[in-house]
Scaffold this motif. Structure first.
Motif, PDB file in Angstrom:
ATOM      1  N   PHE A 150       2.622  -5.242  -8.898  1.00 36.62           N
ATOM      2  CA  PHE A 150       1.410  -4.879  -8.175  1.00 36.62           C
ATOM      3  C   PHE A 150       0.508  -3.971  -9.004  1.00 36.62           C
ATOM      4  N   ALA A 151       1.090  -2.971  -9.658  1.00 36.40           N
ATOM      5  CA  ALA A 151       0.293  -2.015 -10.428  1.00 36.40           C
ATOM      6  C   ALA A 151      -0.424  -2.693 -11.593  1.00 36.40           C
TER       7      ALA A 151
ATOM      8  N   THR B  29       0.831  -1.204   0.000  1.00 38.72           N
ATOM      9  CA  THR B  29       0.000   0.000   0.000  1.00 38.72           C
ATOM     10  C   THR B  29       0.867   1.256   0.000  1.00 38.72           C
ATOM     11  N   LEU B  30       1.894   1.273   0.829  1.00 39.39           N
ATOM     12  CA  LEU B  30       2.775   2.434   0.889  1.00 39.39           C
ATOM     13  C   LEU B  30       3.519   2.633  -0.426  1.00 39.39           C
TER      14      LEU B  30
ATOM     15  N   GLU C 237       4.147   5.723  -5.437  1.00 37.40           N
ATOM     16  CA  GLU C 237       4.251   5.716  -6.894  1.00 37.40           C
ATOM     17  C   GLU C 237       3.143   6.565  -7.514  1.00 37.40           C
ATOM     18  N   GLN C 238       1.959   6.532  -6.934  1.00 39.28           N
ATOM     19  CA  GLN C 238       0.822   7.253  -7.497  1.00 39.28           C
ATOM     20  C   GLN C 238       0.858   8.742  -7.178  1.00 39.28           C
ATOM     21  N   ASP C 239       1.164   9.081  -5.920  1.00 40.32           N
ATOM     22  CA  ASP C 239       1.064  10.466  -5.462  1.00 40.32           C
ATOM     23  C   ASP C 239       2.412  11.122  -5.180  1.00 40.32           C
TER      24      ASP C 239
END
Length: 221
Positions: free
Chosen positions: A172-173, A69-70, A75-77
């Motif tokens: 994961f992505a 999750t971290l 990676e996203q934000d």
């Protein structure tokens, strides 16, 4: 799957909750279901490889999922948001942003209760669901505080981004995108099922043939 399908029937009939709130609940439920079925066996493999001696499998799973999750948030934000007010929004499941003193709404509870009774023969109590909602709020409050920074580092500090999040055998992505694609197809079919409004054993069986219990990701991907 059967539980979600029953909730969809109740929402479509206009019972218990408004249409907008009901559709939001269904979208969240089936997204979670798709993600869990897609990622669960993959995370099981990671737990087998990286579980520490004497550690319970459930605890190891939580640690792996938290680290993933971290990594995803970073990676996203560009930041995981732990220790800031931003992360609290991700723990909000009721309309009000304040303390959910009254827990979950009565309409949402009745939706869960009736669907659970119909499909599994038992249901959580209102107090149990209220406690879960309050506990989620407290978790978000803690993680958004300076003390929450203690949880910001990957839970398995000896393991790397490559081992838990992206490598030659696991991304994961990519798995997340695949699960979301399954969800889009499922929601589209569900919308048609709800619009027709014929909830007979035959129509349910047709839906379940395409999205059977226990094999959602493999069947619909």
């Amino acid at each position: 799957m059967g539980l979600g399908l029953k909730m969809a029937e109740l929402v479509a009939s206009g019972a218990l909750v408004g249409t907008e709130a009901g559709l939001a609940i269904l979208a969240g439920y089936f997204t979670h279901l798709s993600l869990d079925r897609r990622l669960h066996p993959l995370v099981d493999g990671l737990v087998l490889r990286h579980r520490r001696k004497g550690e319970r499998a459930w605890d190891a799973r939580r640690q792996v999922e938290w680290a993933q999750t971290l990594f995803f948030l970073r990676e996203q934000d560009g930041t995981d948001g732990v220790g800031t007010a931003r992360i609290r929004e991700k723990f909000q499941v009721v309309k009000s942003s304040g303390i959910p003193v009254r827990g979950i709404g009565r309409g949402i509870y009745e939706l869960v209760r009736l669907a659970s009774q119909d499909r599994v023969g038992q249901a959580p109590t209102k107090a149990e669901l209220d406690g879960w909602v309050r506990g989620l709020y407290v978790s978000g409050l803690f993680l958004s505080s300076p003390l929450g920074r203690m949880r910001a580092l990957p839970a398995y500090s000896q393991l790397s981004f490559q081992e838990l999040y992206r490598n030659d055998h696991f991304d994961f992505a990519v798995e997340l995108d695949a699960a979301l694609e399954v969800t889009r197809g499922l929601i589209k079919k569900l919308h048609g099922y709800m619009a027709r409004g014929t909830y007979t054993p035959r129509t349910r069986a047709r839906f379940m043939e395409e999205f059977p219990e226990g094999t959602l990701g493999a069947t619909a991907a």
